[in-house]
Design an enzyme around this catalytic site. Structure first.
Site, short mmCIF file in Angstrom:
data_model
loop_
_atom_site.label_atom_id
_atom_site.label_comp_id
_atom_site.label_asym_id
_atom_site.label_seq_id
_atom_site.Cartn_x
_atom_site.Cartn_y
_atom_site.Cartn_z
NE ARG A 49 23.12 -3.76 -51.04
CZ ARG A 49 23.36 -3.40 -49.78
NH1 ARG A 49 24.00 -4.23 -48.99
NH2 ARG A 49 22.99 -2.21 -49.32
NE ARG A 57 18.59 -4.79 -46.03
CZ ARG A 57 19.39 -4.65 -47.08
NH1 ARG A 57 18.87 -4.46 -48.26
NH2 ARG A 57 20.69 -4.70 -46.96
CG ASP A 96 23.38 -4.73 -39.04
OD1 ASP A 96 24.54 -4.39 -39.35
OD2 ASP A 96 22.55 -5.14 -39.87
CB THR A 144 27.10 -1.70 -42.21
OG1 THR A 144 25.68 -1.43 -42.20
CG2 THR A 144 27.44 -2.41 -40.90
CG ASP A 192 21.98 -0.94 -41.54
OD1 ASP A 192 21.71 0.24 -41.79
OD2 ASP A 192 21.65 -1.89 -42.26
CG ASP A 240 24.62 -9.81 -41.66
OD1 ASP A 240 25.25 -10.28 -40.71
OD2 ASP A 240 23.54 -10.25 -42.10
N GLY A 295 26.53 -2.00 -48.73
CA GLY A 295 26.20 -0.56 -48.73
C GLY A 295 27.42 0.25 -48.28
O1 F6P Z 1 23.07 -1.93 -45.11
C1 F6P Z 1 23.04 -0.57 -45.16
C2 F6P Z 1 21.79 -0.05 -45.79
O2 F6P Z 1 21.92 1.34 -45.92
C3 F6P Z 1 20.49 -0.43 -45.09
O3 F6P Z 1 20.20 0.40 -44.00
C4 F6P Z 1 19.49 -0.27 -46.21
O4 F6P Z 1 18.37 -1.06 -45.98
C5 F6P Z 1 20.25 -0.77 -47.39
O5 F6P Z 1 21.62 -0.57 -47.11
C6 F6P Z 1 19.89 -0.10 -48.70
O6 F6P Z 1 20.62 -0.71 -49.71
P1 F6P Z 1 20.71 -0.18 -51.20
O7 F6P Z 1 21.57 1.04 -51.20
O8 F6P Z 1 21.33 -1.29 -51.94
O9 F6P Z 1 19.33 0.15 -51.63
#
Ligand code: F6P
Length: 324
Positions: A72, A173, A131, A127, A129, A103, A11
């Site tokens: 990804r 998440r 995390d 990120t 998050d 991660d 992300g």
């Molecule tokens: O990892 C960052 C994040 O924004 C999370 O908080 C979220 O769950 C996820 O990416 C959403 O991913 P995508 O943009 O692929 O839907």
């Protein structure tokens, strides 16, 4: 002296551009060539990269997203594609990689490194998050939190005008960092995060008790990864139990991932990018550059992904005290 490759993966996060800028300019300053790899591991497999100059990163420090774009990559999970990625690096004489991501990005990097020890690998935590173990802040977290704070301030205005209970879902998440920090900054009445168990009976009791003590509106911040299923689901359950209350939900979604990075994200990203290149030059390998207590730290990449950072339970406790 061989070449450096840089990519952003997973992300996107505001501040990634500031990190790219810092890596490119520090490398060029030290006489190294840098290749920008488009769309993370996907571009590595597709050999989609270009040599970057100092001016390629002009005017990007203030921009959200990532000029290298992100993805990804599922294919990178397979050995045969990692092999292709390795061959593509060798073709350009690249023997070190700076990976900006979270991660998933670092897990991929560890796999790759185990198979191809000739490539030096340095991670930068990017990120929203927050995390990752081994750093107080990941790039993008501060900006995302500020975006949430601004949005929830607005929701608070309408919630109190109409005496409503608002469930606001924020990203995260697997981690409740955004929820916890913004919940405190927004003066939320409740914060529901994946790291703690949500007790629906207590939640309903709290809402009713607050009403009785004349607090007619509430903001309840729900992390996306909360075990009961997020703001929509929880608001529906509460609505069933409290049919006389006016209950609404808002899912903030991807607005949290965009926008101009804050000062903290620009500064952290610049420091991490600069130190990533310095690390390459002194031969560090398979590490993540973090910032703890305002100081640069180097954490083994595997530790950053395998260790659990956990949220500060004192902060959660404090939030409830301040919300009476
Ligand atoms: O990892 C960052 C994040 O924004 C999370 O908080 C979220 O769950 C996820 O990416 C959403 O991913 P995508 O943009 O692929 O839907």
């Amino acid at each position: 002296m061989k070449n450096i490759g840089i990519l952003t993966s997973g992300g996107d996060a505001p501040g990634m551009n500031a990190a790219i800028r810092a890596v490119v300019r520090t490398a060029i300053f030290n006489g190294r060539n840098v290749y920008g790899i488009y769309e993370g591991y996907h571009g590595l497999i597709e050999n989609n990269m270009f040599e970057m100059s100092a001016s390629d990163v002009s005017n990007i420090i203030q921009r959200g997203g990532t000029i290298l774009r992100s993805a990804r990559s599922k294919r990178f999970l397979e050995k045969e594609y990692r092999q292709i990625a390795h061959e593509n690096l060798l073709k350009r004489d690249i023997d070190s990689l700076v990976l900006i991501g979270g991660d998933g990005t670092f897990k991929g990097a560890c796999e790759f490194k185990n198979e191809f020890p000739d490539i030096q690998v340095i991670g930068i935590p990017g990120t929203i998050d927050n995390d990752l173990y081994g750093t107080d802040y990941t790039i993008g977290f501060d900006t995302a939190c500020n975006t949430v704070v601004e949005a929830v301030d607005k929701i608070r205005d309408t919630a109190s005008s109409h005496s409503r209970i608002f469930f606001v879902e924020v990203m995260g998440r697997d981690a409740g960092y955004i929820a916890l920090y913004t919940g405190i900054a927004n003066g939320a009445e409740e914060i529901l995060i994946p790291e703690t168990k949500t007790n629906m009976d207590d939640l309903v009791d709290n809402i009713q008790n607050r009403w009785r003590s004349n607090k007619k509106s509430s903001i309840i911040i729900v992390a996306e990864g909360e075990e009961l299923g997020g703001a929509v689901k929880i608001s529906e359950i509460v609505k069933e139990k409290l049919p006389d209350y006016e209950i609404r939900y808002t899912v903030l979604g991807h607005i949290q991932r965009g926008g101009n990075p804050t000062l903290r994200d620009r500064l952290n990203a610049s420091r991490m990018g600069y130190n990533a290149v310095k690390s390459i030059m002194i031969g560090d390998d398979k590490i993540m550059i973090g910032i703890m207590n305002e100081r640069i730290v180097k954490i083994p990449l595997e530790r950053a992904v395998k260790s659990f950072k956990g949220v500060d339970k004192d902060l959660l406790e404090m939030m409830y005290v301040l919300a009476i």
